[in-house]
Design an enzyme around this catalytic site. Structure first.
Site, PDB file in Angstrom:
ATOM      1  N   GLU A 140      42.482  55.867  48.549  1.00  0.00           N
ATOM      2  CA  GLU A 140      41.300  56.424  47.909  1.00  0.00           C
ATOM      3  C   GLU A 140      40.627  57.391  48.883  1.00  0.00           C
ATOM      4  O   GLU A 140      40.477  57.049  50.054  1.00  0.00           O
ATOM      5  CB  GLU A 140      40.302  55.337  47.520  1.00  0.00           C
ATOM      6  CG  GLU A 140      39.200  55.894  46.619  1.00  0.00           C
ATOM      7  CD  GLU A 140      38.161  54.865  46.187  1.00  0.00           C
ATOM      8  OE1 GLU A 140      38.011  53.838  46.875  1.00  0.00           O
ATOM      9  OE2 GLU A 140      37.510  55.114  45.175  1.00  0.00           O
ATOM     10  N   MET A 280      38.868  48.175  51.076  1.00  0.00           N
ATOM     11  CA  MET A 280      39.403  48.987  49.980  1.00  0.00           C
ATOM     12  C   MET A 280      40.000  48.066  48.926  1.00  0.00           C
ATOM     13  O   MET A 280      40.804  47.194  49.234  1.00  0.00           O
ATOM     14  CB  MET A 280      40.465  49.955  50.539  1.00  0.00           C
ATOM     15  CG  MET A 280      41.191  50.760  49.473  1.00  0.00           C
ATOM     16  SD  MET A 280      40.054  51.832  48.530  1.00  0.00           S
ATOM     17  CE  MET A 280      40.891  51.865  46.950  1.00  0.00           C
ATOM     18  N   GLU A 281      39.606  48.338  47.677  1.00  0.00           N
ATOM     19  CA  GLU A 281      39.853  47.383  46.592  1.00  0.00           C
ATOM     20  C   GLU A 281      41.226  47.465  45.944  1.00  0.00           C
ATOM     21  O   GLU A 281      41.373  47.048  44.795  1.00  0.00           O
ATOM     22  CB  GLU A 281      38.792  47.611  45.515  1.00  0.00           C
ATOM     23  CG  GLU A 281      38.910  48.950  44.734  1.00  0.00           C
ATOM     24  CD  GLU A 281      38.018  50.068  45.251  1.00  0.00           C
ATOM     25  OE1 GLU A 281      37.623  50.004  46.435  1.00  0.00           O
ATOM     26  OE2 GLU A 281      37.724  50.998  44.485  1.00  0.00           O
ATOM     27  N   ASN A 282      42.256  48.001  46.617  1.00  0.00           N
ATOM     28  CA  ASN A 282      43.589  48.101  46.020  1.00  0.00           C
ATOM     29  C   ASN A 282      43.871  46.885  45.134  1.00  0.00           C
ATOM     30  O   ASN A 282      43.656  45.750  45.559  1.00  0.00           O
ATOM     31  CB  ASN A 282      44.661  48.151  47.112  1.00  0.00           C
ATOM     32  CG  ASN A 282      44.297  49.094  48.215  1.00  0.00           C
ATOM     33  OD1 ASN A 282      44.106  50.267  47.973  1.00  0.00           O
ATOM     34  ND2 ASN A 282      44.156  48.567  49.434  1.00  0.00           N
ATOM     35  N   HIS A 313      32.131  42.447  46.572  1.00  0.00           N
ATOM     36  CA  HIS A 313      32.179  43.848  46.131  1.00  0.00           C
ATOM     37  C   HIS A 313      33.610  44.230  45.744  1.00  0.00           C
ATOM     38  O   HIS A 313      33.856  44.779  44.671  1.00  0.00           O
ATOM     39  CB  HIS A 313      31.648  44.711  47.286  1.00  0.00           C
ATOM     40  CG  HIS A 313      31.708  46.193  47.070  1.00  0.00           C
ATOM     41  ND1 HIS A 313      30.577  46.978  47.034  1.00  0.00           N
ATOM     42  CD2 HIS A 313      32.748  47.049  46.910  1.00  0.00           C
ATOM     43  CE1 HIS A 313      30.923  48.245  46.853  1.00  0.00           C
ATOM     44  NE2 HIS A 313      32.250  48.307  46.781  1.00  0.00           N
ATOM     45  N   GLU A 314      34.550  43.920  46.625  1.00  0.00           N
ATOM     46  CA  GLU A 314      35.942  44.335  46.382  1.00  0.00           C
ATOM     47  C   GLU A 314      36.558  43.571  45.207  1.00  0.00           C
ATOM     48  O   GLU A 314      37.324  44.132  44.431  1.00  0.00           O
ATOM     49  CB  GLU A 314      36.799  44.152  47.639  1.00  0.00           C
ATOM     50  CG  GLU A 314      36.288  44.892  48.882  1.00  0.00           C
ATOM     51  CD  GLU A 314      36.012  46.370  48.666  1.00  0.00           C
ATOM     52  OE1 GLU A 314      36.698  46.991  47.832  1.00  0.00           O
ATOM     53  OE2 GLU A 314      35.086  46.903  49.312  1.00  0.00           O
ATOM     54  N   HIS A 317      35.531  45.015  41.969  1.00  0.00           N
ATOM     55  CA  HIS A 317      36.287  46.238  41.669  1.00  0.00           C
ATOM     56  C   HIS A 317      37.577  45.949  40.895  1.00  0.00           C
ATOM     57  O   HIS A 317      38.113  46.836  40.253  1.00  0.00           O
ATOM     58  CB  HIS A 317      36.710  46.926  42.974  1.00  0.00           C
ATOM     59  CG  HIS A 317      35.735  47.921  43.505  1.00  0.00           C
ATOM     60  ND1 HIS A 317      35.156  48.906  42.733  1.00  0.00           N
ATOM     61  CD2 HIS A 317      35.272  48.127  44.763  1.00  0.00           C
ATOM     62  CE1 HIS A 317      34.372  49.656  43.500  1.00  0.00           C
ATOM     63  NE2 HIS A 317      34.420  49.199  44.734  1.00  0.00           N
ATOM     64  N   GLU A 336      31.339  52.298  42.313  1.00  0.00           N
ATOM     65  CA  GLU A 336      30.644  51.823  43.506  1.00  0.00           C
ATOM     66  C   GLU A 336      29.279  51.210  43.199  1.00  0.00           C
ATOM     67  O   GLU A 336      28.875  50.247  43.827  1.00  0.00           O
ATOM     68  CB  GLU A 336      30.534  52.937  44.539  1.00  0.00           C
ATOM     69  CG  GLU A 336      31.895  53.430  45.040  1.00  0.00           C
ATOM     70  CD  GLU A 336      32.811  52.313  45.526  1.00  0.00           C
ATOM     71  OE1 GLU A 336      32.324  51.207  45.790  1.00  0.00           O
ATOM     72  OE2 GLU A 336      34.035  52.550  45.615  1.00  0.00           O
TER      73      GLU A 336
END
Ligand code: ZN
Length: 865
Positions: A140, A280-282, A313-314, A317, A336
């Site tokens: 991202e 990072m929310e992969n 948070h992740e 997502h 976000e």
């Protein structure tokens, strides 16, 4: 319009030509750890939409060795156009449109396992002094194209079948569980084939290769959850155990909250030694910087709060962003803003004792959003650098604050609307309007109209309450008006009118009304005190006058007013002072009303606001008086909470521990004798073994000693940094060794932050810790080392904080011109907007300083008596 060669300017975005669309990527990659390269091939099932002899595909820093349409034709040539990050594949025969995904575009390519923390990159760590590597990804927003040629736009979703061939001593992870692992004994490698992903965006594809340890658990719904870390960390006591529990609980929470099953069979979380962002929310393979996932028995509460929030948070997502993705990056805030809101919501659910909503209100959104160089949460973005620029406080914090405002107004209906939105658009892409439509249906209110100016315009209103003559006894009539809150300049004719849902609490009941015009009157029963924007959920400021504040002081002192509202009054009043609407004496009087305050987040806010005033007035005639005032204000709290935590630390609340830390850090920096001496005693006792120093006092013992110490002390901390493997400790050591204003020590700290000892992801931690009074040294250093700094950080958001910590807090017009000139001659596209914001901030601070300078001096004089 933007001049483009291959990309198409759609007005609000730059996209690939719409001749072909991808359906499935069958991707094979073989990383080579000997020379840090990788080779790959990808078969992309495509559908041809328009006749074409050319396929334009995203690709940067890759060499495409061959390309063709399987069983039809090979490409006659392959070109690259770097400015648009594309490869152009030319064919002899025109490809004809079809209704099915009946063509396979096959490409062979090679690339570099870079050290730039983006694309497919390498990250290093040490075990017993031996350097080892992993290969990992960060795609991202626009870096999947560095790992394989792809149609790298969020709306071009496809299925991904990932195959990785790795050394036999490595393991490979990807979004999905592995379907098979085949050993190749002839060359000591093995090939992982992973299950097909659901339809998803390229930026969420991920893989990690290397040696990893893990801990594992399952959610009550049966989803497998693992937390991975590189080997060697466990020896230092750092594990994923705390993270694992949060990861499991938050996944279960969201499955129930959204009322939608988690679409994959596993969710992995991996701590990566070198990582540019927080996490990072992969999809199914979330990656983190180690300090936001690993913890030990010594991890302080502040850090644990951060870990819990980031995981929440992740995980949020996985629905908001992954299951339903933005149509384009202009809608980034949908990802976000929601994840920020939901991360807090789940943390509050899991740890109600942490009062996270109070911390949450303490954010930077309004400070950014009152700048002329702010941007609306929905913002046009074209180039990659523009896209990276908006991963900022507006998309995250303002986005989440306006969502909280909606939730507060509509409650359960809001949740139903969200759930319907996610169900309706699963595996698809959306815009803000799609979300408003679902919430409108669930609430029966036109949410689009209600929210429009909050998302499409930058800025926010300030509400003024003017008392009118009462029409009859026992009631009060107010004329409530709104105008755009600006630090500078007057109202503008095209300033928006916002829809403000205002909740009001008085000692005589609760009321609410909708201010949907410039001015409206409302009437409520007679009261002694009134608190507008009760709960602080409205994204606007209140213009308190001295009479309102005076009537609220008793409930502030008695702590009977909720903490969020106490904090709200404080930050709105400070905002009014900054804008020149209220005199600084009003804020100073207000602060004096907080003597009984116990909430650590409120002290965080007081300390930071008074710290701003103190920094701005450095060098003024009343600097010393101001320092004396601050010491007098903070010392009673220090005495109350003590220098050391109680023997049985379970006895005290997390808030108390946070308050002790904050107050002692501040007193130490201000040079309070008692604190400085105590810190020195502990430092000396442990100077050769700082890691043995009690973890709860370390955050103030170290920076205080360095601030008042010498180069030998600084060297001790540097040595400890080198010895330590624990990421959170290293961050503290780096912050501490930079807490100095002595020129030689500042230089040494900055040199060290850029040395090979410090990962580039962490350099900024040292820079922002240097005290304001030493800022000119930082600027000189930044200028002298500009070229090498730009080389390492120039394409990353990491440079933003290096720039802002190099700049002074305030500057006059001539000085501003000087900095403007420098940055026009030294262009860093990814920091363009943030640099303008910093310069504007300096200008605003100069005006603020001029407005309070005399008043504050006088106030301090009269307060002394
Ligand atoms: Zn996020």
């Amino acid at each position: 319009m933007i001049e483009t060669k291959y990309l198409i300017d759609k007005g609000d975005k730059l996209v690939l030509p719409e001749c072909v669309v991808p359906h499935l990527y069958d991707l094979h990659l073989t990383p080579n750890f000997n020379d840090f390269t990788f080779s790959g091939f990808v078969d992309i099932s495509i559908r041809v939409l328009q006749p074409t002899k050319t396929i334009v595909i995203h690709s940067i820093d890759l060499v495409l060795q061959s390309a063709g349409i399987v069983s039809e034709q090979s490409a006659v040539s392959i070109e690259y156009y770097t400015p648009e990050q594309v490869a152009i594949i030319n064919f002899k025969d025109e490809l004809q449109p079809s209704d099915s995904n009946n063509k396979v575009l096959s490409i062979r390519f090679t690339g570099i396992l870079n050290d730039k923390l983006k694309g497919f990159y390498r990250s290093s760590y040490k075990v017993d002094g031996e350097q080892r590597y992993i290969a990992t990804t960060q795609f991202e927003a626009t870096d999947a194209r560095r790992s394989f040629p792809c149609f790298d736009e969020p709306a071009l979703k496809a299925i991904f079948r990932i195959n990785l061939t790795v050394q036999s001593n490595h393991i490979a992870l990807s979004n999905m569980q592995e379907k098979s692992i085949t050993e190749h004994s002839e060359n000591s490698t093995k090939t992982y084939i992973f299950e097909d992903t659901p339809v998803m965006s390229t930026y969420l594809v991920a893989f990690c290769v290397g040696e990893f340890d893990y801990v594992e658990s399952k959610t009550k719904q049966g989803i497998r959850v693992r937390v991975y870390q590189v080997p060697g960390k466990k020896k230092d006591g750092e594990t994923g155990d705390f993270a694992l529990q949060i990861a499991v609980d938050s996944l279960s929470y969201f499955i129930e909250y959204f009322d939608i099953p988690y679409p994959l069979t596993k969710c992995d979380h991996v701590g990566i030694p070198d990582f540019a962002f927080g996490a990072m929310e992969n999809w199914g393979l979330i990656t983190y910087r180690e300090s936001t996932i690993l913890s030990s028995k010594n991890t302080p509460v502040r850090r644990k709060k951060r870990i819990a929030y980031v995981i929440g948070h992740e995980v949020a997502h996985q629905w908001f962003g992954n299951l339903v993705s933005p149509a384009w990056w202009s809608q980034l805030w949908l990802n976000e803003g929601f994840a920020t809101f939901m991360g807090n919501k789940v943390t509050d659910h899991l740890f109600p004792q942490w009062n996270v909503w109070i911390d949450y209100i303490n954010n930077e959104a309004m400070e950014l959003d009152c700048l002329a160089n702010s941007h609306p949460v929905e913002v046009k973005v074209h180039s990659s650098s523009q896209i990276f620029e908006i991963f900022d406080g507006i998309s995250y914090q303002k986005g989440s604050l306006i969502i909280r405002m909606l939730e507060n107004r509509f409650g359960e209906q809001f949740r139903l609307g969200l759930s319907q939105y996610l169900k309706k658009h699963s595996f698809g892409n959306t815009t803000t309007e799609d979300l408003w439509q679902s919430i409108s249906q669930a609430t029966g209110t036109n949410v689009n109209d209600y929210m429009n100016n909050f998302t499409k315009k930058s800025g926010f209103p300030v509400l003024n309450f003017k008392r009118m003559e009462s029409s009859k006894a026992g009631e009060k009539i107010f004329e409530v008006s709104q105008r755009q809150f600006r630090l500078s300049g007057e109202e503008q004719p095209d300033d928006p009118i916002w829809n403000c849902f205002v909740q009001i609490e008085t000692n005589n009941g609760s009321f609410n009304f909708l201010l949907d015009q410039k001015v409206k009157t409302f009437c409520i029963p007679e009261f002694q005190w009134m608190k507008p924007n009760f709960g602080q959920s409205g994204y606007f400021r209140i213009e308190y006058d001295s009479e309102m504040i005076k009537s609220l002081i008793p409930s502030i002192k008695s702590l009977s007013l909720p903490a969020t509202d106490r904090l709200g009054i404080l930050s709105d009043t400070f905002g009014m002072c900054r804008a020149g609407i209220a005199p600084i004496s009003m804020f100073m009087d207000l602060v004096s009303g907080f003597i009984n305050e116990t909430e650590s987040a409120i002290w965080d806010s007081i300390v930071s606001k008074l710290g701003q005033l103190y920094d701005l007035s450095l060098g003024s005639s009343y600097s010393e008086k101001f320092k004396a005032f601050l010491l007098k204000l903070y010392k009673p709290i220090a005495t109350k909470v003590g220098f050391l935590p109680p023997k049985d630390s379970l006895e005290e609340s997390s808030g108390q521990a946070l308050l002790r830390e904050r107050i002692h850090i501040t007193l130490g920096q201000l040079g309070d004798n008692h604190v400085v001496i105590q810190c020195r005693t502990y430092f000396n006792e442990f100077r050769d073994n700082l890691n043995k120093l009690q973890s709860d006092i370390k955050p103030y013992v170290l920076p205080t000693t360095i601030r008042h110490g010498n180069e030998v002390d600084q060297q001790c901390v540097i040595e400890e940094y080198r010895k330590s493997n624990v990421s959170a400790d290293r961050n503290l050591y780096l912050r501490s060794l930079s807490s100095t204003t002595k020129p030689d020590m500042v230089k040494k700290a900055l040199d060290f932050s850029l040395s090979s000892d410090v990962r580039s992801q962490d350099t900024y931690i040292g820079w922002i810790a240097i005290p304001t009074s030493a800022q000119p040294l930082v600027w000189d250093y930044f200028v002298s080392n500009f070229d090498s700094i730009k080389k390492v950080f120039g394409e990353s958001r990491l440079i933003i904080r290096l720039i802002s910590s190099s700049l002074p807090k305030r500057a006059n017009a001539t000085q501003i011109q000087f900095y403007q000139k420098f940055f026009s001659e030294h262009i860093i596209p990814v920091a363009d907007r943030s640099t303008k914001q910093s310069l504007e901030d300096m200008e605003n601070n100069e005006r603020f300083f001029n407005s309070f300078n005399n008043v504050l001096g006088n106030w301090l004089n009269s307060n002394e008596k």
